[in-house]
Design a protein around this motif. Structure first.
Motif, short mmCIF file in Angstrom:
data_model
loop_
_atom_site.label_atom_id
_atom_site.label_comp_id
_atom_site.label_asym_id
_atom_site.label_seq_id
_atom_site.Cartn_x
_atom_site.Cartn_y
_atom_site.Cartn_z
N LYS A 1 0.85 -1.21 0.00
CA LYS A 1 0.00 0.00 0.00
C LYS A 1 0.87 1.25 0.00
O LYS A 1 0.69 2.16 -0.82
CB LYS A 1 -0.93 0.03 1.24
CG LYS A 1 -1.83 -1.17 1.37
CD LYS A 1 -2.76 -1.04 2.56
CE LYS A 1 -2.06 -1.01 3.91
NZ LYS A 1 -1.39 -2.30 4.26
N SER A 2 1.82 1.31 0.92
CA SER A 2 2.67 2.51 0.99
C SER A 2 3.52 2.64 -0.27
O SER A 2 3.73 3.75 -0.76
CB SER A 2 3.57 2.46 2.22
OG SER A 2 2.77 2.52 3.39
N ASN A 3 3.98 1.52 -0.80
CA ASN A 3 4.77 1.58 -2.04
C ASN A 3 3.94 2.13 -3.19
O ASN A 3 4.45 2.84 -4.06
CB ASN A 3 5.30 0.19 -2.41
CG ASN A 3 6.35 -0.30 -1.41
OD1 ASN A 3 6.89 0.47 -0.65
ND2 ASN A 3 6.61 -1.60 -1.43
N GLN B 1 -1.22 9.91 3.94
CA GLN B 1 -0.49 8.70 4.31
C GLN B 1 -1.02 8.11 5.59
O GLN B 1 -1.58 8.80 6.43
CB GLN B 1 0.98 9.02 4.50
CG GLN B 1 1.70 9.27 3.22
CD GLN B 1 3.09 9.71 3.54
OE1 GLN B 1 3.37 10.90 3.66
NE2 GLN B 1 3.97 8.76 3.69
N GLN B 2 -0.77 6.80 5.71
CA GLN B 2 -1.09 6.10 6.93
C GLN B 2 -0.43 6.86 8.08
O GLN B 2 0.70 7.29 7.97
CB GLN B 2 -0.44 4.73 6.80
CG GLN B 2 -0.90 3.69 7.74
CD GLN B 2 -0.32 2.35 7.30
OE1 GLN B 2 -0.31 2.01 6.13
NE2 GLN B 2 0.16 1.61 8.25
N GLY B 3 -1.15 7.06 9.16
CA GLY B 3 -0.56 7.77 10.29
C GLY B 3 -0.78 9.27 10.22
O GLY B 3 -0.67 9.96 11.22
N LEU C 1 -5.30 2.88 7.07
CA LEU C 1 -5.27 2.80 5.62
C LEU C 1 -4.48 3.95 5.03
O LEU C 1 -4.20 4.93 5.70
CB LEU C 1 -6.69 2.88 5.06
CG LEU C 1 -7.72 1.95 5.66
CD1 LEU C 1 -9.09 2.30 5.14
CD2 LEU C 1 -7.39 0.52 5.31
N ASP C 2 -4.16 3.84 3.75
CA ASP C 2 -3.70 4.97 2.97
C ASP C 2 -4.90 5.38 2.11
O ASP C 2 -5.68 4.54 1.72
CB ASP C 2 -2.58 4.56 2.02
CG ASP C 2 -1.35 4.08 2.76
OD1 ASP C 2 -1.13 2.88 2.78
OD2 ASP C 2 -0.64 4.92 3.32
N CYS C 3 -5.02 6.64 1.78
CA CYS C 3 -6.13 7.03 0.93
C CYS C 3 -5.79 8.24 0.08
O CYS C 3 -4.88 8.98 0.39
CB CYS C 3 -7.38 7.34 1.75
SG CYS C 3 -7.18 8.74 2.83
#
Ligand code: ATP
Ligand code: MG
Length: 176
Positions: free
Chosen positions: A38-40, A140-142, A166-168
């Motif tokens: 997801k982050s990538n 970003q997540q966080g 999640l990332d969104c």
């Protein structure tokens, strides 16, 4: 203007060509197990759209290329296909394809298949309303907690519940 499709190949954990579509013109949320990329995926989008990854050193480029036992790659690309029916990207086309490639010694941009300079891309994105240094269209997540500070309480509680881990991408390039 909004992202219609993202194609990634050779970038970080994405060794094989991977297409992601369709995107909503509104909010898009990426869900997946830990370590699933997801982050990538968001990193790939920022790699094309933000100037956070300008003037890369050789070792930075190397870290973006997929590495794996016996199947490392020597080049990678990320292509973002925009719906430009509102002509916000000033190129008079309903669909715009922006690709950035990376190899150990260089990274380059292509607009609708034509090689273009970094400066041209950054100017184009800026005239379409993208911020150079603050890719605020990716949360970003966080960082989701930041939304809590700028939207009404009841709304942010719902958002925080849904987006907790999640990332969104909030819709197109509008600010929350
Ligand atoms: P989490 O939910 O824990 O945040 P995530 O879905 O965001 O996970 P990512 O951080 O996108 O996951 O992906 C992590 C995976 O990507 C790790 O397994 C890591 O080894 C792999 N990875 C990162 N860079 C590369 C690279 N250059 N080549 C191959 N794999 C890579
Ligand atoms: Mg992550």
């Amino acid at each position: 203007m909004y992202i219609k499709k993202v194609i990634i190949e050779g970038f970080k954990s994405y060794r094989e060509e991977t297409s992601t579509e369709p995107f909503s013109p509104k909010v898009n949320v990426v869900v997946g197990a830990n370590g699933s990329g997801k982050s990538n995926f968001f990193h790939a989008i920022r790699f094309v759209l933000s100037d956070m990854f300008q003037n890369l050193r050789s070792e930075d480029r190397g870290a973006l290329l997929h590495e794996g036992a016996g199947h490392s790659v020597v080049s990678a690309f990320v292509e973002i296909i925009f719906d430009n029916s509102d002509n916000r990207i000033p190129v008079d086309k309903e669909e715009v394809r922006l690709r950035r490639t990376v190899a150990s010694k260089k990274d380059e941009y292509y607009l609708d298949g034509k090689h273009v300079s970094k400066t041209e891309v950054m100017n184009l994105l800026e005239s379409a309303g993208f911020s150079r240094s603050n890719p605020y269209y990716v949360v970003q997540q966080g960082k989701v907690i930041n939304i809590h500070l700028i939207v009404p309480r009841i709304c942010s509680d719902i958002i925080l519940t849904i987006f907790a881990c999640l990332d969104c991408i909030p819709y197109s390039n509008e600010r929350f």
